[in-house]
Write a protein that holds these residues in place. Structure first.
Motif, short mmCIF file in Angstrom:
data_model
loop_
_atom_site.label_atom_id
_atom_site.label_comp_id
_atom_site.label_asym_id
_atom_site.label_seq_id
_atom_site.Cartn_x
_atom_site.Cartn_y
_atom_site.Cartn_z
N LEU A 142 23.62 49.73 47.89
CA LEU A 142 23.86 50.31 49.20
C LEU A 142 25.10 49.70 49.85
O LEU A 142 25.39 48.51 49.65
N ALA A 143 25.80 50.49 50.64
CA ALA A 143 26.95 49.98 51.40
C ALA A 143 26.45 49.00 52.45
O ALA A 143 25.54 49.33 53.23
N SER A 144 27.04 47.82 52.48
CA SER A 144 26.61 46.80 53.43
C SER A 144 26.99 47.15 54.86
O SER A 144 26.29 46.78 55.81
N GLN A 145 28.09 47.88 55.01
CA GLN A 145 28.58 48.26 56.33
C GLN A 145 29.38 49.55 56.18
O GLN A 145 29.86 49.88 55.10
N SER A 146 29.52 50.30 57.25
CA SER A 146 30.32 51.52 57.22
C SER A 146 31.79 51.18 56.98
O SER A 146 32.27 50.13 57.40
N GLY A 147 32.49 52.08 56.31
CA GLY A 147 33.91 51.85 56.03
C GLY A 147 34.47 52.94 55.14
O GLY A 147 33.88 54.01 54.98
N THR A 148 35.63 52.65 54.54
CA THR A 148 36.32 53.59 53.67
C THR A 148 36.45 52.99 52.28
O THR A 148 36.80 51.82 52.13
N VAL A 149 36.14 53.78 51.26
CA VAL A 149 36.21 53.30 49.88
C VAL A 149 37.67 53.04 49.51
O VAL A 149 38.49 53.95 49.48
N LEU A 150 37.97 51.78 49.24
CA LEU A 150 39.31 51.36 48.87
C LEU A 150 39.55 51.52 47.38
O LEU A 150 40.65 51.85 46.93
N TYR A 151 38.49 51.27 46.57
CA TYR A 151 38.62 51.35 45.12
C TYR A 151 37.28 51.77 44.53
O TYR A 151 36.22 51.31 44.97
N SER A 152 37.33 52.64 43.54
CA SER A 152 36.14 53.05 42.80
C SER A 152 36.56 53.35 41.38
O SER A 152 37.24 54.34 41.12
N GLY A 153 36.22 52.46 40.46
CA GLY A 153 36.67 52.65 39.09
C GLY A 153 36.29 51.46 38.22
O GLY A 153 35.55 50.57 38.62
N ASN A 154 36.86 51.46 37.01
CA ASN A 154 36.56 50.38 36.06
C ASN A 154 37.83 49.77 35.49
O ASN A 154 37.87 49.32 34.36
N GLY A 155 38.90 49.75 36.29
CA GLY A 155 40.18 49.20 35.83
C GLY A 155 40.20 47.70 35.73
O GLY A 155 41.06 47.14 35.05
N LEU A 156 39.28 47.01 36.41
CA LEU A 156 39.19 45.56 36.33
C LEU A 156 38.02 45.23 35.42
O LEU A 156 36.86 45.20 35.84
N THR A 157 38.31 44.98 34.15
CA THR A 157 37.27 44.95 33.12
C THR A 157 36.23 43.86 33.36
O THR A 157 35.09 44.01 32.95
N GLU A 158 36.61 42.79 33.99
CA GLU A 158 35.66 41.71 34.23
C GLU A 158 34.49 42.19 35.09
O GLU A 158 33.35 41.76 34.91
N TYR A 159 34.76 43.10 36.02
CA TYR A 159 33.75 43.55 36.97
C TYR A 159 33.12 44.87 36.60
O TYR A 159 32.24 45.35 37.32
N GLY A 160 33.56 45.49 35.51
CA GLY A 160 32.98 46.75 35.10
C GLY A 160 33.21 47.84 36.13
O GLY A 160 34.28 47.94 36.72
N ASN A 161 32.20 48.64 36.36
CA ASN A 161 32.29 49.72 37.36
C ASN A 161 32.20 49.10 38.75
O ASN A 161 31.14 48.62 39.17
N LEU A 162 33.30 49.15 39.48
CA LEU A 162 33.46 48.39 40.72
C LEU A 162 33.76 49.32 41.89
O LEU A 162 34.51 50.28 41.76
#
Length: 262
Positions: free
Chosen positions: A176-196
């Motif tokens: 769940l989103a911790s607080q309201s806001g705008t999605v800055l990044y949604s993807g898997n380009g940072l392999t250490e974090y997987g789907n981020l």
């Protein structure tokens, strides 16, 4: 989660960029000889209104994703701007352009010419400095909620390199989103974090949600506090299902409990 996202760590992907400083498997610093002759001066360095220099000199151990997180930029844009190959290969001593244009520095003190680069095979090691400690006020952080009701298995510990808190869970559990806001990044380009997923909030706060199995929002989406944004998983560099949750203030990781209030 390591310093990423931060960034910049937690522009896109910086994050966490800054977040993270995340390390892409395909982003590395090779040991190619320096680009400039011993008598050739480096580029003129200026900073823009955000304090980001127009060039960064690569040091041993640097990766494109780390550099992007440090300055809260998008590593893909850095790669495209510098004509990097598909593996984002960079070399010790190389000057990477971070932004284009003729933005004037805030003052003349921010402008200088980089020193001439000598022909040497030695590159100073990258030193890690602890992130600054920020005082977090209740007014600035009111309304943040836990992104999961599951058990917390690991707490924030900057000294141990753990830049967030971890939640246990089962595959597909809601994130769940911790607080309201705008999605800055949604993807898997940072392999250490997987789907981020990274969400930008007011007052220079960013929250990051890593290792998901499925992402339910895309970059630019407006989300509400408590909205389901992902399904829990084990993507990235982890072998257990769970959620890694980070909070960043001005690109620097802080203890998420400071904003969660408990």
């Amino acid at each position: 989660m390591k310093n990423i996202m931060t960034g910049s760590r937690f522009a896109k992907a910086a994050l966490i960029g800054t977040m993270a400083v995340a390390t892409l498997t395909v982003v590395g610093c090779a040991t190619k000889p320096t680009y400039q002759s011993a008598n050739q001066a480096g580029p003129k360095i200026i900073t823009n209104a955000q304090g980001v220099p127009n060039y960064h000199r690569v040091q041993r151990g640097d990766t494109v994703s780390q550099i992007a997180a440090r300055y809260r930029l998008n590593y893909r844009q850095i790669g495209a701007m510098n004509g990097l190959d598909s593996k984002y290969t960079i070399y010790s001593g190389q000057w990477l352009k971070l932004w284009q244009g003729n933005a004037a520095p805030a003052s003349n003190n921010n402008s200088y010419s980089a020193p001439a680069q000598s022909q040497t095979t030695y590159t100073p090691p990258v030193t890690q400095t602890p992130p600054p400690v920020y005082e977090v006020t209740a007014n600035a952080t009111s309304g943040y909620e836990y992104p999961s009701s599951n058990q917390v298995t690991r707490n924030f510990d900057a000294a141990a390199g753990n830049m967030g808190i971890w939640f246990a869970g089962n595959m597909g559990d809601p994130v769940l989103a911790s607080q309201s806001g705008t999605v800055l990044y949604s993807g898997n380009g940072l392999t250490e974090y997987g789907n981020l997923i990274m969400i930008r909030h007011s007052d220079n706060y960013i929250t990051a949600y890593a290792h998901n199995s499925q992402l339910l929002v895309k970059e630019g989406d407006a989300v509400q506090r408590g909205q389901r944004i992902a399904n829990m998983g084990s993507s990235g560099q982890t072998n257990q299902v769970g959620l890694e949750f980070q909070v960043r203030l001005n690109g620097n990781p802080i203890d998420p409990r400071a904003v969660l209030g408990r």
